[in-house]
Design a protein around this motif. Structure first.
Motif, PDB file in Angstrom:
ATOM      1  N   ASP A 236      -5.365   7.247   9.064  1.00  0.00           N
ATOM      2  CA  ASP A 236      -5.164   5.984   9.775  1.00  0.00           C
ATOM      3  C   ASP A 236      -3.874   6.123  10.569  1.00  0.00           C
ATOM      4  O   ASP A 236      -3.097   7.068  10.366  1.00  0.00           O
TER       5      ASP A 236
ATOM      6  N   SER B 145       1.395  -7.328   5.858  1.00  0.00           N
ATOM      7  CA  SER B 145       0.044  -7.704   5.428  1.00  0.00           C
ATOM      8  C   SER B 145      -0.999  -6.759   6.011  1.00  0.00           C
ATOM      9  O   SER B 145      -1.996  -6.425   5.358  1.00  0.00           O
ATOM     10  N   GLU B 146      -0.776  -6.293   7.256  1.00  0.00           N
ATOM     11  CA  GLU B 146      -1.718  -5.348   7.859  1.00  0.00           C
ATOM     12  C   GLU B 146      -1.626  -3.989   7.173  1.00  0.00           C
ATOM     13  O   GLU B 146      -2.647  -3.330   6.938  1.00  0.00           O
TER      14      GLU B 146
ATOM     15  N   MET C 215      -0.839  -3.457   4.056  1.00  0.00           N
ATOM     16  CA  MET C 215      -1.524  -3.573   2.776  1.00  0.00           C
ATOM     17  C   MET C 215      -3.042  -3.563   2.958  1.00  0.00           C
ATOM     18  O   MET C 215      -3.774  -2.943   2.180  1.00  0.00           O
ATOM     19  N   ALA C 216      -3.522  -4.251   3.994  1.00  0.00           N
ATOM     20  CA  ALA C 216      -4.969  -4.291   4.241  1.00  0.00           C
ATOM     21  C   ALA C 216      -5.503  -2.892   4.523  1.00  0.00           C
ATOM     22  O   ALA C 216      -6.588  -2.513   4.050  1.00  0.00           O
ATOM     23  N   ARG C 217      -4.749  -2.122   5.296  1.00  0.00           N
ATOM     24  CA  ARG C 217      -5.197  -0.761   5.615  1.00  0.00           C
ATOM     25  C   ARG C 217      -5.161   0.145   4.381  1.00  0.00           C
ATOM     26  O   ARG C 217      -6.054   0.981   4.188  1.00  0.00           O
TER      27      ARG C 217
ATOM     28  N   ASN D 212      -5.486  -0.851   1.270  1.00  0.00           N
ATOM     29  CA  ASN D 212      -6.604  -1.271   0.416  1.00  0.00           C
ATOM     30  C   ASN D 212      -7.929  -0.749   0.948  1.00  0.00           C
ATOM     31  O   ASN D 212      -8.824  -0.388   0.180  1.00  0.00           O
ATOM     32  N   ALA D 213      -8.067  -0.723   2.269  1.00  0.00           N
ATOM     33  CA  ALA D 213      -9.291  -0.188   2.866  1.00  0.00           C
ATOM     34  C   ALA D 213      -9.452   1.294   2.542  1.00  0.00           C
ATOM     35  O   ALA D 213     -10.558   1.764   2.246  1.00  0.00           O
TER      36      ALA D 213
ATOM     37  N   ARG E 276     -10.689   1.762  -0.923  1.00  0.00           N
ATOM     38  CA  ARG E 276     -12.096   1.409  -1.134  1.00  0.00           C
ATOM     39  C   ARG E 276     -13.061   2.455  -0.607  1.00  0.00           C
ATOM     40  O   ARG E 276     -14.270   2.382  -0.843  1.00  0.00           O
TER      41      ARG E 276
END
Length: 225
Positions: free
Chosen positions: A97, A106-107, A109-111, A113-114, A117
């Motif tokens: 990424d 927050s972005e 963390m979202a990346r 977490n993605a 997954r």
């Protein structure tokens, strides 16, 4: 998640590490790419977050060398180099990424977490097992004998650290560093309190204890002997 952050700007590194720890993750920080390569090839991490412009090996060289060494850890770049060609170069080097500075935490963390997954690369160990206790890193789930166990984020991280070190005694200082990112003794009972809570959830409902206190030394998790 167990995260290795490679960032040579002290303020940025502190900001990111603090946020990750507050979110319940374990974060180790380094500022040199050569040191990071040594670390990521000798210890297992869930994510390697690196800047491109770092001392020693630069970010691109770090990821390329890690991939050459068969390290499959997801490696997102976090950098101020934002050109299209630069992003392509980073991804082609083996990065997973590319997030440019400045960024919203927050972005980030979202990346992360993605990435967590994503289906695991074949033979990547994402489920830790000690006897009948299982911890699924990607799904953030714990169970023993098929019974789901609900853990708070810090309890999950503590259990993950203990299970990664199965059979080895981890001292209070080691746990403070790996779980709470404390590189000093805060003179609190935070470790003892969390060990007690963890033991109440993973051991007390069952007849065979797995989490053991080693007197005057630390804690160890291992299968029955």
């Amino acid at each position: 998640m167990k995260i290795l952050l490679v960032e040579d700007d002290p303020k940025t590194a502190e900001y990111i590490a603090r946020g990750l720890v507050e979110a319940g993750h374990s974060c180790e920080t380094l500022k040199d790419g050569t040191d990071a390569l040594f670390q990521v090839t000798r210890e297992s991490y869930d994510v390697l977050v690196g800047d491109r412009m770092i001392p020693g090996l630069d970010g691109l060289s770090l990821v390329k060398a890690a991939r050459a060494a068969k390290v499959k850890t997801p490696a997102p770049f976090l950098t101020s180099i934002s050109g299209v060609d630069d992003r392509v170069e980073g991804l082609e080097a083996g990065g997973d990424d590319y997030l440019t500075k400045p960024f919203a935490f927050s972005e980030l963390m979202a990346r992360l977490n993605a990435l967590a997954r994503r289906p695991p690369v074949q033979d990547e160990k994402i489920v830790l097992k000690v006897a009948d206790l299982e911890l699924d890193i990607a799904r953030r789930q714990v169970q023993r004998r098929g019974v789901a166990i609900e853990l708070q984020p810090r309890e999950f991280t503590l259990l993950e650290v203990l299970m990664r070190g199965e059979g080895r005694v981890l001292t209070r200082t080691m746990l403070l560093e790996r779980v709470w990112d404390f590189h000093f003794d805060p003179k609190t009972s935070v470790v003892e309190t969390h060990i007690s809570r963890l033991r109440a959830k993973i051991d007390k409902p069952f007849d065979v204890p797995l989490l053991h206190t080693v007197r005057n030394t630390g804690y160890c998790i291992h299968a029955p002997r």
